[in-house]
Enzyme design. Sequence first.
Site, PDB file in Angstrom:
ATOM      1  N   CYS A 127      63.272  58.994  40.006  1.00 17.15           N
ATOM      2  CA  CYS A 127      64.644  58.496  39.831  1.00 17.15           C
ATOM      3  C   CYS A 127      64.690  57.124  39.146  1.00 17.15           C
ATOM      4  CB  CYS A 127      65.308  58.404  41.208  1.00 17.15           C
ATOM      5  SG  CYS A 127      66.946  57.649  41.128  1.00 17.15           S
ATOM      6  N   TRP A 134      66.533  65.095  49.567  1.00 15.75           N
ATOM      7  CA  TRP A 134      65.191  64.659  49.185  1.00 15.75           C
ATOM      8  C   TRP A 134      64.325  64.783  50.435  1.00 15.75           C
ATOM      9  CZ3 TRP A 134      64.170  63.238  44.178  1.00 15.75           C
ATOM     10  CH2 TRP A 134      65.247  62.853  43.375  1.00 15.75           C
ATOM     11  N   ARG A 166      76.734  62.814  47.813  1.00 16.10           N
ATOM     12  CA  ARG A 166      75.361  63.255  47.568  1.00 16.10           C
ATOM     13  C   ARG A 166      74.395  62.325  48.308  1.00 16.10           C
ATOM     14  NH1 ARG A 166      74.054  62.148  42.594  1.00 16.10           N
ATOM     15  NH2 ARG A 166      75.980  61.294  41.760  1.00 16.10           N
ATOM     16  N   TYR A 185      72.618  60.842  31.351  1.00 12.10           N
ATOM     17  CA  TYR A 185      73.170  61.815  32.314  1.00 12.10           C
ATOM     18  C   TYR A 185      74.464  62.414  31.790  1.00 12.10           C
ATOM     19  CZ  TYR A 185      69.795  60.656  35.938  1.00 12.10           C
ATOM     20  OH  TYR A 185      68.628  60.507  36.647  1.00 12.10           O
TER      21      TYR A 185
HETATM   22  N1  LIG Z   1      73.752  56.386  44.157  1.00 13.73           N
HETATM   23  C1  LIG Z   1      74.091  56.695  42.797  1.00 13.73           C
HETATM   24  C2  LIG Z   1      72.928  56.741  41.839  1.00 13.73           C
HETATM   25  C3  LIG Z   1      71.611  57.156  42.356  1.00 13.73           C
HETATM   26  C4  LIG Z   1      71.318  58.599  41.996  1.00 13.73           C
HETATM   27  O1  LIG Z   1      72.127  59.291  41.395  1.00 13.73           O
HETATM   28  N2  LIG Z   1      70.124  59.030  42.342  1.00 13.73           N
HETATM   29  C5  LIG Z   1      69.747  60.390  42.082  1.00 13.73           C
HETATM   30  C6  LIG Z   1      68.334  60.526  41.671  1.00 13.73           C
HETATM   31  S1  LIG Z   1      68.041  59.885  40.066  1.00 13.73           S
HETATM   32  C7  LIG Z   1      69.922  61.173  43.355  1.00 13.73           C
HETATM   33  O2  LIG Z   1      69.437  60.763  44.389  1.00 13.73           O
HETATM   34  N3  LIG Z   1      70.561  62.302  43.271  1.00 13.73           N
HETATM   35  C8  LIG Z   1      70.763  63.144  44.395  1.00 13.73           C
HETATM   36  C9  LIG Z   1      71.852  64.150  44.163  1.00 13.73           C
HETATM   37  O3  LIG Z   1      72.447  64.121  43.102  1.00 13.73           O
HETATM   38  O4  LIG Z   1      72.089  64.960  45.054  1.00 13.73           O
HETATM   39  C10 LIG Z   1      75.008  57.882  42.706  1.00 13.73           C
HETATM   40  O5  LIG Z   1      75.518  58.227  43.744  1.00 13.73           O
HETATM   41  O6  LIG Z   1      75.302  58.379  41.631  1.00 13.73           O
END
Ligand SMILES: N[C@@H](CCC(=O)N[C@@H](CS)C(=O)NCC(=O)O)C(=O)O
Length: 330
Positions: A50, A86, A118, A184
């Site tokens: 990430c 995760w 998420r 993204y």
């Molecule tokens: N916390 C932020 C950014 C962190 C983020 O997106 N991390 C990704 C990994 S790069 C993640 O954990 N994604 C889990 C998911 O989308 O379920 C968000 O909510 O967008």
Amino acid sequence: MTVTQWISGEIGDQGSFVRQKNRFTTPFGQGEGALPVEAGRYRLLWSPACPWAHRSVIVRSLLGLDRVISLGTADPVRPKQTKGDWAFTLDKGGMDPVLNVKTVSEVYLNADPDYTGRFTVPVVVDLTTKQAVNNDYFNLTRYWETAWKQYHKQDAPDLYPEPLREEIDALNGVLFDEINNGVYKAGFARSQEAYERAYDQVFQRLDSLEERLSTSRFLFGDYITESDVRLYVTLARFDVAYYNGFLLNRNQIADFRNLWGYARDLYQTPGFGDTTDFDAIKKHYHLCAVATNPKQLLPKGPESSGWRLPHDRENLSRDPQRKFLPEQGV
Ligand SMILES: N[C@@H](CCC(=O)N[C@@H](CS)C(=O)NCC(=O)O)C(=O)O
């Protein structure tokens, strides 16, 4: 569950990806209501895949905060279950050895049983409660740099020098929108127009950064700042993941003379390359983050040994032996 379902609440007008807001944003600091700054009290959960988590790990390492904030590492290949999560499947018994949890969702739900967002990394966990206390990926590095100053190592770099703060903040905003999150917006687009808009924006910005880095060793001259950390994490994932996984295939980073030399210069700096795991990045994006890969095939390339080649970027610096501005008295 597919990535389309995970982000289904985050698709805006015309198929564009609009990222969710963070839930746990209490700042670290001295004031009332702030999270107390205390050695040994917190654990940072990340996955090397990430980029948002990676930057908080790089800054933690550069400042020597790895001595006071521990690190839990989730498997880059996420469990296939009903809700995105995760898991600590790389650890013995599939359990984070300090928190004794199997998944990141547990610390979110410990903090808020009604949490519906998420389950993202990075997330900081208070070891006294096992609750998620901060997942503010945009500001975590800033907290490490400012609120955690008393715990910086002796020769810590100044990644956020006072005279440059305004300019750093402004560039970080652009980097977020057009590069870090820009990739993204391309990869998660749900319409051709939204995808092409994001694609054009990413490459226009890369072209202008290529130009900027033709006369400057780092983004703000001779020394590494936080903006370099933010750009690096996307560059390090580009050729291995975004180029084909997110359809950003005009060029690889290795095609840009200055960006590629710059990325290698950073990679070869302790704190950057030693926290970069190309294999984890590749697995995560191609097996979990891309919209379709029904046969779960993992691309064999690209070759990553080029990251260790000489870069000659020192020649651009008036201070070739030093990459960091030392921090003023703590
Ligand atoms: N916390 C932020 C950014 C962190 C983020 O997106 N991390 C990704 C990994 S790069 C993640 O954990 N994604 C889990 C998911 O989308 O379920 C968000 O909510 O967008």
